[in-house]
Design a protein around this motif. Structure first.
Motif, PDB file in Angstrom:
ATOM      1  N   ALA A  26      48.643  36.042  35.435  1.00  0.00           N
ATOM      2  CA  ALA A  26      48.542  35.252  36.669  1.00  0.00           C
ATOM      3  C   ALA A  26      49.766  34.373  36.858  1.00  0.00           C
ATOM      4  O   ALA A  26      50.316  34.283  37.974  1.00  0.00           O
ATOM      5  CB  ALA A  26      47.278  34.396  36.636  1.00  0.00           C
ATOM      6  N   LEU A  30      52.063  35.198  40.069  1.00  0.00           N
ATOM      7  CA  LEU A  30      52.110  34.174  41.110  1.00  0.00           C
ATOM      8  C   LEU A  30      53.468  33.474  41.156  1.00  0.00           C
ATOM      9  O   LEU A  30      53.841  32.926  42.196  1.00  0.00           O
ATOM     10  CB  LEU A  30      50.992  33.157  40.895  1.00  0.00           C
ATOM     11  CG  LEU A  30      49.569  33.715  41.081  1.00  0.00           C
ATOM     12  CD1 LEU A  30      48.532  32.713  40.570  1.00  0.00           C
ATOM     13  CD2 LEU A  30      49.306  34.060  42.540  1.00  0.00           C
ATOM     14  N   ASP A  35      51.327  35.228  46.907  1.00  0.00           N
ATOM     15  CA  ASP A  35      50.218  35.943  47.539  1.00  0.00           C
ATOM     16  C   ASP A  35      49.658  37.052  46.660  1.00  0.00           C
ATOM     17  O   ASP A  35      48.849  37.872  47.129  1.00  0.00           O
ATOM     18  CB  ASP A  35      50.667  36.541  48.882  1.00  0.00           C
ATOM     19  CG  ASP A  35      51.070  35.475  49.894  1.00  0.00           C
ATOM     20  OD1 ASP A  35      50.387  34.433  49.945  1.00  0.00           O
ATOM     21  OD2 ASP A  35      52.073  35.677  50.602  1.00  0.00           O
ATOM     22  N   SER A  37      47.524  39.381  44.564  1.00  0.00           N
ATOM     23  CA  SER A  37      46.071  39.538  44.621  1.00  0.00           C
ATOM     24  C   SER A  37      45.464  39.570  43.218  1.00  0.00           C
ATOM     25  O   SER A  37      46.169  39.748  42.224  1.00  0.00           O
ATOM     26  CB  SER A  37      45.720  40.837  45.347  1.00  0.00           C
ATOM     27  OG  SER A  37      46.142  41.955  44.566  1.00  0.00           O
ATOM     28  N   VAL A  38      44.158  39.423  43.181  1.00  0.00           N
ATOM     29  CA  VAL A  38      43.445  39.519  41.912  1.00  0.00           C
ATOM     30  C   VAL A  38      43.638  40.912  41.313  1.00  0.00           C
ATOM     31  O   VAL A  38      43.786  41.059  40.098  1.00  0.00           O
ATOM     32  CB  VAL A  38      41.941  39.209  42.107  1.00  0.00           C
ATOM     33  CG1 VAL A  38      41.158  39.511  40.827  1.00  0.00           C
ATOM     34  CG2 VAL A  38      41.746  37.754  42.500  1.00  0.00           C
ATOM     35  N   SER A  39      43.676  41.924  42.151  1.00  0.00           N
ATOM     36  CA  SER A  39      43.886  43.294  41.664  1.00  0.00           C
ATOM     37  C   SER A  39      45.246  43.434  40.982  1.00  0.00           C
ATOM     38  O   SER A  39      45.361  44.061  39.920  1.00  0.00           O
ATOM     39  CB  SER A  39      43.778  44.295  42.832  1.00  0.00           C
ATOM     40  OG  SER A  39      42.467  44.314  43.357  1.00  0.00           O
ATOM     41  N   ARG A  49      39.369  44.420  37.592  1.00  0.00           N
ATOM     42  CA  ARG A  49      39.027  43.280  38.436  1.00  0.00           C
ATOM     43  C   ARG A  49      37.707  42.650  38.007  1.00  0.00           C
ATOM     44  O   ARG A  49      37.544  41.427  38.065  1.00  0.00           O
ATOM     45  CB  ARG A  49      38.925  43.714  39.905  1.00  0.00           C
ATOM     46  CG  ARG A  49      40.265  44.054  40.521  1.00  0.00           C
ATOM     47  CD  ARG A  49      40.134  44.646  41.924  1.00  0.00           C
ATOM     48  NE  ARG A  49      39.753  43.622  42.894  1.00  0.00           N
ATOM     49  CZ  ARG A  49      38.560  43.531  43.445  1.00  0.00           C
ATOM     50  NH1 ARG A  49      37.590  44.373  43.103  1.00  0.00           N
ATOM     51  NH2 ARG A  49      38.306  42.587  44.335  1.00  0.00           N
ATOM     52  N   TYR A  53      36.991  38.706  37.272  1.00  0.00           N
ATOM     53  CA  TYR A  53      35.941  37.932  37.932  1.00  0.00           C
ATOM     54  C   TYR A  53      34.862  37.471  36.956  1.00  0.00           C
ATOM     55  O   TYR A  53      34.154  36.496  37.225  1.00  0.00           O
ATOM     56  CB  TYR A  53      35.321  38.744  39.067  1.00  0.00           C
ATOM     57  CG  TYR A  53      36.191  38.807  40.303  1.00  0.00           C
ATOM     58  CD1 TYR A  53      36.573  37.639  40.956  1.00  0.00           C
ATOM     59  CD2 TYR A  53      36.632  40.027  40.797  1.00  0.00           C
ATOM     60  CE1 TYR A  53      37.369  37.687  42.089  1.00  0.00           C
ATOM     61  CE2 TYR A  53      37.430  40.086  41.939  1.00  0.00           C
ATOM     62  CZ  TYR A  53      37.801  38.911  42.576  1.00  0.00           C
ATOM     63  OH  TYR A  53      38.595  38.955  43.698  1.00  0.00           O
ATOM     64  N   ASN A  58      36.429  33.326  41.330  1.00  0.00           N
ATOM     65  CA  ASN A  58      37.165  33.601  42.564  1.00  0.00           C
ATOM     66  C   ASN A  58      38.658  33.365  42.337  1.00  0.00           C
ATOM     67  O   ASN A  58      39.062  32.858  41.288  1.00  0.00           O
ATOM     68  CB  ASN A  58      36.646  32.732  43.720  1.00  0.00           C
ATOM     69  CG  ASN A  58      36.620  31.252  43.354  1.00  0.00           C
ATOM     70  OD1 ASN A  58      37.655  30.671  43.012  1.00  0.00           O
ATOM     71  ND2 ASN A  58      35.446  30.642  43.398  1.00  0.00           N
ATOM     72  N   ARG A  59      39.453  33.731  43.327  1.00  0.00           N
ATOM     73  CA  ARG A  59      40.911  33.625  43.185  1.00  0.00           C
ATOM     74  C   ARG A  59      41.353  32.177  43.026  1.00  0.00           C
ATOM     75  O   ARG A  59      42.293  31.883  42.279  1.00  0.00           O
ATOM     76  CB  ARG A  59      41.604  34.267  44.390  1.00  0.00           C
ATOM     77  CG  ARG A  59      43.133  34.335  44.250  1.00  0.00           C
ATOM     78  CD  ARG A  59      43.753  35.110  45.403  1.00  0.00           C
ATOM     79  NE  ARG A  59      45.198  35.173  45.286  1.00  0.00           N
ATOM     80  CZ  ARG A  59      46.027  34.218  45.688  1.00  0.00           C
ATOM     81  NH1 ARG A  59      45.532  33.106  46.247  1.00  0.00           N
ATOM     82  NH2 ARG A  59      47.342  34.350  45.533  1.00  0.00           N
ATOM     83  N   LEU A  62      41.151  31.146  39.513  1.00  0.00           N
ATOM     84  CA  LEU A  62      42.217  31.774  38.732  1.00  0.00           C
ATOM     85  C   LEU A  62      43.550  31.063  38.965  1.00  0.00           C
ATOM     86  O   LEU A  62      44.296  30.790  38.012  1.00  0.00           O
ATOM     87  CB  LEU A  62      42.330  33.252  39.107  1.00  0.00           C
ATOM     88  CG  LEU A  62      43.424  34.063  38.409  1.00  0.00           C
ATOM     89  CD1 LEU A  62      43.289  33.969  36.885  1.00  0.00           C
ATOM     90  CD2 LEU A  62      43.371  35.526  38.854  1.00  0.00           C
ATOM     91  N   VAL A  63      43.849  30.741  40.212  1.00  0.00           N
ATOM     92  CA  VAL A  63      45.089  30.022  40.524  1.00  0.00           C
ATOM     93  C   VAL A  63      45.081  28.645  39.863  1.00  0.00           C
ATOM     94  O   VAL A  63      46.091  28.193  39.304  1.00  0.00           O
ATOM     95  CB  VAL A  63      45.275  29.887  42.049  1.00  0.00           C
ATOM     96  CG1 VAL A  63      46.450  28.974  42.372  1.00  0.00           C
ATOM     97  CG2 VAL A  63      45.496  31.258  42.675  1.00  0.00           C
TER      98      VAL A  63
END
Length: 200
Positions: A26, A30, A35, A37-39, A49, A53, A58-59, A62-63
């Motif tokens: 991550a 990032l 932008d 994605s989680v994928s 994925r 999760y 949720n994203r 994670l961020v």
């Protein structure tokens, strides 16, 4: 029962390794693309994925965890900065090291600003802020930093200038090699007591 107890530590260790791999991915993803994605992050971590999760609902979660990881690692790196001696010289050293960290994570910060409230971002930066506050207070005590403005304001100015530099780089108006010098010149002037500023 014994077999179940023996598997539990191994499962916990596997889960922790999975979390570490996801967070590493991550931060990398990032920091390249706010932008991501989680994928994309799951693929970079070598997991599915569903696994991501399973640890981060949720994203935004994670961020949040990725920014916390980056800040903690940066905080540890700043511990090595020599803050002894002349507070102005110490501030210059801290600015250079802090800017390197801000520069590395500026896209990650953009990702965080999109999904996290400002208060949470300030909370995650609390450790680095305390370091700067201590240095500013010492400089004020020694008469080399201004005392007509609150320490919290000066620290806020430092963060604003650094993040402003990151925005200028993202916009193509500032180059990476000039940023640290611009930031240092701006902040050393901003922190100087008014009596020490050149008269017009």
């Amino acid at each position: 029962m014994a077999a179940t107890r023996e598997k539990t530590p191994a499962k916990r260790a596997d889960a922790q390794r999975s979390i570490e791999a996801i967070l590493d991915a991550a931060v990398r993803c990032l920091s390249r693309n706010p932008d991501a994605s989680v994928s994309e992050i799951a693929k970079a971590a070598g997991v599915g994925r569903v696994t991501v999760y399973g640890h981060f609902p949720n994203r935004a979660d994670l961020v949040d965890a990725a920014l916390r990881r980056a800040v903690e690692e940066g905080h540890a790196g700043l511990d090595a900065v020599d803050l002894e001696g002349d507070p102005r010289e110490a501030l210059a050293r801290l600015i250079v090291s802090s800017w390197q960290l801000v520069s590395q994570s500026r896209l990650l910060l953009i990702a965080a600003q999109d999904v996290l409230p400002p208060g949470r971002i300030r909370e995650l930066h609390a450790g680095p802020v305390e370091r700067i506050e201590r240095l500013v207070e010492r400089g004020r005590d020694e008469g080399v930093f201004r005392v007509d403005l609150p320490t919290t304001w000066l620290v806020g100015v430092m963060h604003s200038v650094m993040h402003g530099a990151a925005d200028e780089i993202n916009a193509g108006r500032l180059t990476q090699d000039k940023a640290a010098g611009y930031i240092s010149a701006t902040l050393l002037a901003a922190f100087a007591p008014p009596a020490q500023l050149p008269r017009k």
